[in-house]
Enzyme design. Structure first.
Site, PDB file in Angstrom:
ATOM      1  N   ASP A 172       0.812  -1.254  -0.005  1.00  0.00           N
ATOM      2  CA  ASP A 172       0.049   0.214   0.178  1.00  0.00           C
ATOM      3  C   ASP A 172       0.833   1.203   0.106  1.00  0.00           C
ATOM      4  OD1 ASP A 172      -3.086   0.241   0.935  1.00  0.00           O
ATOM      5  OD2 ASP A 172      -2.111   1.925   0.853  1.00  0.00           O
ATOM      6  N   ASP A 177       3.687   2.258  -4.194  1.00  0.00           N
ATOM      7  CA  ASP A 177       2.732   3.079  -5.170  1.00  0.00           C
ATOM      8  C   ASP A 177       2.480   2.216  -6.469  1.00  0.00           C
ATOM      9  OD1 ASP A 177       1.447   4.771  -6.819  1.00  0.00           O
ATOM     10  OD2 ASP A 177       2.697   6.527  -6.472  1.00  0.00           O
ATOM     11  N   ASN A 211      -6.172  -4.756  -5.716  1.00  0.00           N
ATOM     12  CA  ASN A 211      -7.344  -4.103  -5.098  1.00  0.00           C
ATOM     13  C   ASN A 211      -7.206  -2.627  -5.204  1.00  0.00           C
ATOM     14  OD1 ASN A 211      -9.663  -4.139  -3.153  1.00  0.00           O
ATOM     15  ND2 ASN A 211      -7.589  -3.405  -1.986  1.00  0.00           N
ATOM     16  N   TYR A 270     -14.411   6.360 -13.486  1.00  0.00           N
ATOM     17  CA  TYR A 270     -14.329   5.061 -12.682  1.00  0.00           C
ATOM     18  C   TYR A 270     -15.120   4.007 -13.553  1.00  0.00           C
ATOM     19  CZ  TYR A 270     -14.919   2.427  -8.251  1.00  0.00           C
ATOM     20  OH  TYR A 270     -14.996   1.445  -7.326  1.00  0.00           O
ATOM     21  N   THR A 321     -17.004   1.005   3.816  1.00  0.00           N
ATOM     22  CA  THR A 321     -15.404   1.060   4.092  1.00  0.00           C
ATOM     23  C   THR A 321     -14.984   2.478   4.987  1.00  0.00           C
ATOM     24  OG1 THR A 321     -14.708   1.808   1.925  1.00  0.00           O
ATOM     25  CG2 THR A 321     -14.477  -0.670   2.236  1.00  0.00           C
TER      26      THR A 321
END
Ligand SMILES: NC(=O)c1ccc[n+]([C@@H]2O[C@H](COP(=O)([O-])OP(=O)(O)OC[C@H]3O[C@@H](n4cnc5c(N)ncnc54)[C@H](O)[C@@H]3O)[C@@H](O)[C@H]2O)c1
Length: 268
Positions: free
Chosen positions: A37, A69, A96, A167, A202
């Site tokens: 991450d 990254d 993900n 998106y 989330t």
């Protein structure tokens, strides 16, 4: 709880939300998890990559954190090198990392388009490319499988909700890349699938923190709740369960599939 015993799973975007739930679930099933991450957790109110790896270890699991990254090719290469050094072999990739962005076309600029595609589509290409290169060079296991890849698409790559151009195009691209790679690498024993989550709470959409804390519901959350046939919104663990199936030895002849985890949204 040993469905992934002896396997190494690399999970991007594992510092929070869906990726964190997948990392924790895979570790509980015996995998060595490489938590990747951008967010190391040192300067953030979010869960963070290093704290996620620590939480896994405290629960008796095995994890390493590699700050990465995923939009940078050199950092993706360093991630796979670190994973191979830690484990010798990468059995599972969950690609993900991503973020929820999108505007109607006249509110975008070519620069917005490029930035959104960079994270929500091109980075998945970089990570899948590195994973396939690594997996294709491994010995096949007894069932003929060398590796399993799970890409995080979205219900918004199947439907076209108002005002989410970049998106929804990126997520549709992830689903199509998944089909293409599944076909191209089937003979190498690499299973490539995608998950299409519905609205999963989330904390990163506006209004979600309040919804989780007190049940206070904003208009967007109320709409998602009313539109979802199942009588609740999704949880990260709902997605982790689907990812576990696609990453486990139970998944032997499923490839090129987009598994919706959306409480029936796209069926309605
Ligand atoms: N939450 C939902 O309702 C929902 C629905 C459908 C699809 N998704 C997809 O699921 C995935 C995870 O979403 P989430 O809800 O858990 O969000 P999240 O924001 O909680 O997690 C995303 C993670 O990706 C990381 N990240 C962002 N940019 C990165 C980069 N350049 N390199 C490495 N890591 C980076 C973030 O630091 C964060 O930890 C995303 O791809 C998202 O598009 C989410």
């Amino acid at each position: 709880m040993t469905r992934l015993a002896g396997r190494t799973a690399l999970v991007t975007g594992a510092a929070s939300g869906i990726g964190r739930a997948i990392a924790c679930r895979f570790a509980a099933e015996g995998a060595l998890v490489v938590v990747a991450d951008l967010d190391d957790g040192e300067n953030s109110a979010r869960d963070g990559g290093a704290p996620t790896a620590r939480a896994i270890a405290e629960a008796g699991g095995r994890a390493i954190f590699q700050r990465t990254d995923v939009t940078e090719e050199s950092e993706v290469e360093a991630l796979f090198a670190a994973a191979r050094q830690a484990s010798g072999r990468i059995d599972i990739l969950v690609s993900n990392a991503g973020t929820f962005r999108g505007n109607p076309i006249l509110a975008t600029t070519p620069a917005n388009w490029d930035a959104d595609m960079d994270l929500n589509l091109r980075s998945h290409y970089l990570v899948n490319r590195a994973a396939i290169a690594a997996m294709a060079g491994e010995e096949a296991r007894a069932d003929g499988i060398r590796g399993r890849i799970v890409n995080m698409a979205s219900q918004l790559g199947v439907t076209a909700p108002p005002g989410h151009l970049t998106y929804s195009v990126a997520k549709a691209g992830i689903a199509q890349m998944t089909r293409q790679l599944a076909v191209d690498y089937a003979r190498e024993g690499i299973l490539v699938n995608a998950i299409g989550p519905g609205r999963i709470i989330t904390g990163y959409h506006p209004g979600e923190a309040e919804y989780v804390a007190s049940g206070t519901i904003d208009a967007a959350t109320a709409y998602s709740l009313a539109r979802t046939p199942f009588p609740r919104l999704g949880r990260p663990d709902d997605v982790a369960g689907a990812a576990l199936f696609l990453a486990s030895d139970d998944c032997t002849f499923v490839s090129g599939h987009l598994l919706m985890v959306d409480g029936g949204w796209t069926a309605y």
